[in-house]
Design an enzyme around this catalytic site. Structure first.
Site, PDB file in Angstrom:
ATOM      1  N   LYS A  69       0.863  -1.187   0.000  1.00  0.00           N
ATOM      2  CA  LYS A  69       0.000   0.000   0.000  1.00  0.00           C
ATOM      3  C   LYS A  69       0.892   1.226   0.000  1.00  0.00           C
ATOM      4  CE  LYS A  69      -4.453   0.844   0.316  1.00  0.00           C
ATOM      5  NZ  LYS A  69      -5.516  -0.114  -0.036  1.00  0.00           N
TER       6      LYS A  69
HETATM    7  N1  GLU Z   1      -7.132   0.005  -3.393  1.00  0.00           N
HETATM    8  C1  GLU Z   1      -7.881  -1.173  -3.684  1.00  0.00           C
HETATM    9  C2  GLU Z   1      -7.979  -2.076  -2.475  1.00  0.00           C
HETATM   10  O1  GLU Z   1      -7.837  -1.634  -1.359  1.00  0.00           O
HETATM   11  C3  GLU Z   1      -7.387  -1.882  -4.941  1.00  0.00           C
HETATM   12  C4  GLU Z   1      -5.972  -2.368  -4.904  1.00  0.00           C
HETATM   13  C5  GLU Z   1      -5.457  -2.890  -6.235  1.00  0.00           C
HETATM   14  O2  GLU Z   1      -6.224  -3.005  -7.167  1.00  0.00           O
HETATM   15  O3  GLU Z   1      -4.270  -3.197  -6.281  1.00  0.00           O
HETATM   16  O4  GLU Z   1      -8.275  -3.239  -2.589  1.00  0.00           O
END
Ligand code: GLU
Length: 413
Positions: A104
């Site tokens: 993240k």
């Molecule tokens: N931000 C989204 C999540 O928390 C998508 C993450 C992604 O597609 O890599 O799942």
């Protein structure tokens, strides 16, 4: 009781590992992010002065594949939050069995308070600093709260310029015209709806005349409301940062979307204003928290009257709320299951970009449905077999797969 989301995520992991037979060293390994990058990002602002923004990227685990996860732009971002969300990405990717680990990123910025030009400079400089860290085989960012397809396009462009050729697989959630996937924008919500439909089936609830309350009207909340509305559900309460609204007759989320292009949600004329603090008290069949962390807590959990909570957001429920919801027989579709449709279609986008071969929307949605239903029933069956609640079952399944990958790979050297 802590209100730190990283400590809460570790607490949840401790709960989960108590039902798995893992060695203490394995647990220690799973708790630690593999890499943490903290960057100060200088940006020359429109007024000519320099502003410094703080940015992060955390790669929690790469045992099952490259690190994967979104980038959040929000004024309240903290490193602990990003660590927690990176760990949740590891469990999420494992749960839907796609070949990724978890990551993240985040920048402490209110993206609505900087100009588009400043946002572009901020994004490009952050990407530049991330260059040795990310890549289609290493770590693949995506949108999250406060970021969108345009920001992904800037990331891809910056990375591609540095490489000297276009690298679509470095990010997902790109615009369709640049190799984005059909269906990616609404994938998190569509995936959540598939899990809701499965939950209704196992609970024996018929799908007619069901009522829904959605907290958050961003990407996840607005699409979830629209998809459910199209299926005949009645959206009786909605909220966003400007406030909350309700209507016994139902709210048309399409009309509301048009309305909020120019005006605050809370002023929507075809609904009544309600106290946002009383939002969770709404008597409804399905409650969808689709905003930020720590919304359902020991303080408000006992006032929730929904039959199902579908966690569109990441970590919307604190651990001390779980036993209260359980006592009240509320069926939880936990975040790592409920909102995993987003990263699932990100995986499809990555595959399509790497292959330079693009799928139809129908194919994307059918494959998404297969994966979501399979994951739902795996979690549900596991919860019945092992007498666990849905959250612990989901985490136990996910964590055990990561631990197994780690065990087989072994520790280098
Ligand atoms: N931000 C989204 C999540 O928390 C998508 C993450 C992604 O597609 O890599 O799942």
């Amino acid at each position: 009781m802590t209100d730190n989301v990283w400590e809460m995520t570790l607490e949840r992991l401790d709960d989960t590992v108590s039902v798995l037979d893992l060695k203490p060293g394995t647990v220690k390994y799973l708790k630690e992010p593999r890499k943490i990058l903290e960057i100060s990002i200088p940006v020359k602002m429109d007024d000519g002065d320099i502003e410094i923004f703080k940015g992060y990227r955390v790669q929690h685990n790469t045992n099952r594949g490259p690190a994967k996860g979104g980038i959040r732009y929000h004024q309240d971002v903290t490193l602990d939050e990003i660590k927690a969300l990176s760990m949740l990405m590891t469990w999420k990717c494992s749960l839907v069995n796609i070949p990724f680990g978890g990551a993240k990123g985040g920048i402490i910025v209110d993206p609505y308070k900087v100009s588009k030009r400043e946002l572009e400079k901020l994004t490009r400089r952050y990407t530049y600093e991330l260059l040795p860290f990310i890549g289609p085989e290493k770590d693949i960012p995506a949108p999250d709260v406060g970021t969108n397809a345009q920001i992904m396009a800037w990331i891809m462009d910056t990375y591609s310029i540095a490489k000297g050729y276009m690298v679509p697989g470095v990010v997902t959630g790109k615009p369709i015209s640049l190799g984005g996937s059909q269906g990616r924008e609404e994938a998190t919500s569509r995936g959540a709806v598939y899990t809701i439909l499965s939950a209704l089936k196992v609970l024996g609830i018929t799908t007619s005349n069901l009522t829904v309350a959605v907290q958050g009207f961003g990407n996840v909340g607005s699409h979830a409301a629209k998809i459910l509305y199209d299926l005949g559900f009645k959206i009786i309460a909605l909220s966003d940062v400007t406030g909350a609204i309700q209507s016994k007759n139902g709210i048309d989320p399409y009309k509301l979307s048009d309305f909020i292009r120019t005006k605050p949600l809370v002023d929507y004329p075809d609904a009544e204003k309600m106290d946002p603090l009383k939002f969770f008290e709404t008597k409804c069949d399905i409650l969808i928290p689709a905003a930020l962390e720590n919304q359902i807590t020991a303080k408000n959990a006992s006032t929730i009257k929904a039959k199902i909570i579908a966690e569109g957001a990441n970590a919307p429920t604190t651990p001390d709320a779980d036993p209260i919801l359980k006592d009240n027989n509320i069926f939880i579709i936990p975040d790592v299951l409920c909102n995993s449709g987003g990263v699932t279609v990100s995986y499809f986008e990555w595959v399509q970009g790497n292959d330079a071969y693009f799928w139809s929307k129908r194919k994307v949605n059918l494959q998404l449905r297969d994966i979501m239903e399979k994951a739902f029933y795996e979690v549900y069956d596991f919860s019945k077999d092992r007498k666990l609640d849905m959250r612990n079952a989901a985490l136990a399944l996910a964590v055990s797969r990561v631990a197994e990958a780690m065990r087989i790979r072994g520790i280098y050297p």
